[in-house]
Design a protein around this motif. Structure first.
Motif, PDB file in Angstrom:
ATOM      1  N   LYS A  79       4.615   3.099  10.354  1.00  0.00           N
ATOM      2  CA  LYS A  79       5.076   2.376   9.178  1.00  0.00           C
ATOM      3  C   LYS A  79       4.906   3.227   7.922  1.00  0.00           C
ATOM      4  CE  LYS A  79       4.662  -1.499   6.216  1.00  0.00           C
ATOM      5  NZ  LYS A  79       4.379  -1.116   4.841  1.00  0.00           N
ATOM      6  N   GLU A 122       7.669   4.836   5.173  1.00  0.00           N
ATOM      7  CA  GLU A 122       7.657   4.683   3.709  1.00  0.00           C
ATOM      8  C   GLU A 122       7.854   6.042   3.042  1.00  0.00           C
ATOM      9  OE1 GLU A 122       8.134   1.847   3.020  1.00  0.00           O
ATOM     10  OE2 GLU A 122       6.848   0.434   4.070  1.00  0.00           O
ATOM     11  N   HIS A 126      11.460   6.606   3.146  1.00  0.00           N
ATOM     12  CA  HIS A 126      12.170   5.816   2.136  1.00  0.00           C
ATOM     13  C   HIS A 126      12.095   6.496   0.775  1.00  0.00           C
ATOM     14  CE1 HIS A 126      11.446   1.949   4.711  1.00  0.00           C
ATOM     15  NE2 HIS A 126      12.163   2.873   5.324  1.00  0.00           N
ATOM     16  N   ASP A 179       6.241  -6.024   1.981  1.00  0.00           N
ATOM     17  CA  ASP A 179       7.494  -5.564   2.591  1.00  0.00           C
ATOM     18  C   ASP A 179       8.512  -6.695   2.611  1.00  0.00           C
ATOM     19  OD1 ASP A 179       5.325  -3.667   3.783  1.00  0.00           O
ATOM     20  OD2 ASP A 179       7.219  -2.631   4.111  1.00  0.00           O
ATOM     21  N   GLU A 195      13.153  -1.564   7.653  1.00  0.00           N
ATOM     22  CA  GLU A 195      12.138  -2.437   7.067  1.00  0.00           C
ATOM     23  C   GLU A 195      11.730  -3.617   7.936  1.00  0.00           C
ATOM     24  OE1 GLU A 195      10.149  -2.221   4.662  1.00  0.00           O
ATOM     25  OE2 GLU A 195      10.997  -0.896   3.158  1.00  0.00           O
ATOM     26  N   HIS A 250       8.586  -3.501   9.628  1.00  0.00           N
ATOM     27  CA  HIS A 250       7.427  -3.511   8.732  1.00  0.00           C
ATOM     28  C   HIS A 250       6.936  -4.937   8.479  1.00  0.00           C
ATOM     29  CE1 HIS A 250       8.751   0.588   6.832  1.00  0.00           C
ATOM     30  NE2 HIS A 250       8.602   0.632   8.140  1.00  0.00           N
TER      31      HIS A 250
HETATM   32 FE   LIG Z   1       8.312  -1.006   4.267  1.00  0.00          FE
END
Ligand SMILES: [Fe+2]
Ligand SMILES: [Fe+2]
Lengths: 307, 94
Positions: free
Chosen positions: A67, A71, A74, A125, A154, A157
């Motif tokens: 996870k 990120e 992202h 999230d 996502e 998450h």
């Molecule tokens: Fe996330």
């Protein structure tokens, strides 16, 4: 091209690409919003990174690592999108370090127990997803495409967070108390992630007109609350808001007053972890200096040999 | 020393037999680092069977502003489309 022509393109739902003419205000708004979004992904790794080495099982540890790595990804997608507007990565990072650029305030709260990993995945999230789903339709092409990719990643998450909360809520009374405590601490900052009320958000007008934003802060917040109340009920946890109540007429939940003084105080640097988060980022960046230099020297050396 | 690394555009073939598709970019000093960064960033979930990386500065793009003039000539060549032609009544499989 004139501003009027640009607005016509926006109104026709055309996507704007980096080389297209755009008003200076549009470019500025995008740089601010996308960089803030990118910084949030990157700084957001810290509160969860705090628990990787103390995850209660190998399964939990692998999930949390994956996870946190997402990120980082992202953040990079978003920096890329932002760079297409003519600002360099180096400039973006220095704006973060100088405090000129902000990141989401939620990450200035500490993660005190394992249950916080549940609360963050489920609520933080979860709130980010509501925002990002609507941003898939943003008018700037690179931002929109980044959002599509991020949204695909996502949902795991949020689900892994909710799973942690559900398990703890069904565990021993201490575990349930930890889950409730995490919900108590993260609820209000989570719903404030959507930003100030529309009436106090002067930039919303332009952002909506240019379709950078597709829904206002208050609309997104309501959507998130409406989705989440039932999820809390199912796992037997109580959202810490005594004014939370279904409104049959509005077909939405009513909810209590948010503490905007606290919100602004955290935004302005006085949250429990602001200094720690920024210092950690600066240190990691400085500690990586030799790696960047070595990589550059190595590639230069290889080029010399090749020529 | 300059902190700005080369930007590489990343193209991924999602499945054998399909075309490579642009997915974004990475920063890297050299082509091997670019490939490795692209793999870490864009294929964490089996998104691809092959990756291309190309230096962004080596990509030549048409200007979107004169897009109309650039693509105009194809508008008046309707005979390139099958619907332009009149087929005899009753003809099939064509
Ligand atoms: Fe996330
Ligand atoms: Fe994210």
């Amino acid at each position: 091209m004139t501003e009027e022509k640009f607005q016509k393109r926006i109104d026709r739902e055309e996507k704007i690409e980096p080389k297209d003419w755009m008003p200076e205000g549009y470019r500025k708004h995008l740089i601010r919003q996308i960089s803030q979004h990118a910084h949030s992904e990157i700084i957001g790794m810290q509160p969860e990174g705090n628990w990787i080495s103390r995850a209660p099982s190998l399964r939990a540890k692998m999930i949390l690592l994956a996870k946190v790595q997402d990120e980082a990804g992202h953040g990079l997608y978003l920096y890329s999108a932002c760079e297409t507007l003519g600002v360099s990565r180096q400039e973006l990072v220095s704006q973060l370090h100088s405090g000129k650029a902000k990141y989401s305030s939620i990450f200035n709260y500490p993660t005190l127990s394992w249950a916080d990993m549940g609360a963050i995945g489920w609520l933080v999230d979860g709130a980010a997803i509501v925002n990002q789903v609507s941003l898939q339709r943003t008018s700037f092409g690179p931002y929109s495409r980044g959002m599509v990719k991020i949204c695909k990643e996502e949902s795991f998450h949020q689900r892994q967070g909710y799973e942690i909360m559900a398990q703890m809520a069904q565990g021993t009374s201490e575990q349930k108390a930890m889950a409730q405590d995490a919900l108590n601490r993260f609820w209000w900052p989570s719903i404030m992630m959507f930003g100030p009320n529309d009436s106090d958000s002067p930039r919303t007008g332009n952002a909506m007109k240019w379709k950078i934003k597709r829904k206002t802060n208050d609309e997104l917040r309501q959507e998130f609350i409406d989705k989440t109340v039932n999820q809390a009920e199912i796992i037997g946890l109580t959202i810490p808001d005594k004014d939370l109540k279904w409104n049959d007429e509005r077909q939405h939940y009513d909810f209590g007053e948010m503490d905007w003084d606290e919100f602004w105080s955290v935004v302005n640097g006085n949250g429990p972890c602001n200094k720690q988060r920024l210092n950690h980022h600066k240190k990691a960046h400085d500690d990586g200096q030799w790696v960047r230099e070595a990589a550059k020297s190595y590639s230069q050396k290889k080029e010399l040999i090749a020529n | 020393m300059s902190e700005n690394r080369t930007v590489w555009e990343v193209f991924i073939q999602s499945k054998n037999g399909l075309a490579h598709k642009h997915v974004g970019n990475v920063h890297a000093e050299d082509k091997i680092m670019a490939l490795e960064n692209a793999r870490e960033l864009y294929t964490r979930r089996n998104e691809g069977s092959c990756i291309w990386v190309v230096k962004s500065k080596d990509i030549i793009s048409s200007e979107s502003e004169d897009g109309e003039a650039f693509f105009d000539p194809s508008n008046d060549k309707m005979y390139r489309h099958p619907t332009f032609y009149t087929m005899p009544e009753g003809s099939k499989y064509i």
